[in-house]
Write an enzyme that holds these catalytic residues in place. Sequence first.
Site, PDB file in Angstrom:
ATOM      1  N   CYS A 176      29.861  43.921  31.928  1.00 49.07           N
ATOM      2  CA  CYS A 176      31.267  44.076  31.548  1.00 49.07           C
ATOM      3  C   CYS A 176      32.188  43.615  32.665  1.00 49.07           C
ATOM      4  CB  CYS A 176      31.557  45.533  31.196  1.00 49.07           C
ATOM      5  SG  CYS A 176      33.279  45.855  30.787  1.00 49.07           S
ATOM      6  N   CYS A 184      35.294  45.866  33.062  1.00 46.97           N
ATOM      7  CA  CYS A 184      35.007  47.142  33.715  1.00 46.97           C
ATOM      8  C   CYS A 184      34.819  46.992  35.222  1.00 46.97           C
ATOM      9  CB  CYS A 184      33.747  47.770  33.122  1.00 46.97           C
ATOM     10  SG  CYS A 184      33.714  47.893  31.342  1.00 46.97           S
ATOM     11  N   ASP A 185      34.106  45.953  35.631  1.00 45.54           N
ATOM     12  CA  ASP A 185      33.625  45.888  37.010  1.00 45.54           C
ATOM     13  C   ASP A 185      34.150  44.727  37.841  1.00 45.54           C
ATOM     14  OD1 ASP A 185      32.043  48.108  36.408  1.00 45.54           O
ATOM     15  OD2 ASP A 185      30.386  46.864  35.711  1.00 45.54           O
TER      16      ASP A 185
END
Length: 304
Positions: A130, A133-134
């Site tokens: 992701c 997300c990261d």
Amino acid sequence: MYDVIIIGAGPGGMTAALYASRSDLSVLVIERGAPGGQLMNTSDVENYPGFDSITGPDLAVKMYENSSNFGATHTYGNVTRLENEGLVKKVYCDDEVYEAKTVIIASGSEHRKIGIPGEEKYAGRGVSYCAVCDGAFFKDRHLYVIGGGDSAVEEGLYLTQFASKVTIVHRREELRAQKILQDRAFKNEKINFMWNKVPVEITGDDKKITNLTLKDTKTDELTTVDAEGIFIYIGLDPLTEPFKELNITNEEGWIETNNHMETCIPGVYAIGDVRDTVLRQIATAVGDGSIAGQEVYKYITSID
């Protein structure tokens, strides 16, 4: 007992909730995380009608608010089993059992794992699925993206705002992504490509990854590169384990339906990414959801 239980609150599930509740049906939506499904892991959405560009989480919020306008109830939980008892369907969810006249399965899919040494060990420590997300954790680092489809190229482009360099690794010598995404990637100075390569091992120290080993698909030659982050986008697997006993899935695990979103079990429907279909997009999930939301109304009025 509910008229409809919807398993999953992605774009398809939330659309189904909207249509079913507008028909004055009692609707329960069960989601194991934040409403939105894969939208929550999507940076920019540029192919959904009505928006030139919108972030995935922003679109998820709008859909969630809309889905609740006519009384649909949302709850959190992990569905473990679905039982068919004729006119009654039982949904087992953590410590609860819910009953409904109909069920719409909108459980979606998840990113496929490569299954190589080091992948599981370094998940969350340099290996990610992701970018949204990261990505921010990898500022000014050289990142590798595994895959050649829309998701791989789109997320590779997204990562360039953080990374010093992004290398897209693809098993073939040309991408499968849409041409507009390919053109953007080829023009981006931060992106380069490694063709005809597949990852075979991820190594590192006690805290993080340090290296990625690749194999040439034509010569079998191995190459080890320094890697500070690896983002994997090689496809999707359906989240259908709780429904396997119902015999509604094909050999790959996707749920088979007709054009009315009906499975082989009366009163059980499937929509969106979990369905055996030719295209998995926000727009197609929304279309599936609208059909299913109407079909459950027709089914319920026929049995009442």
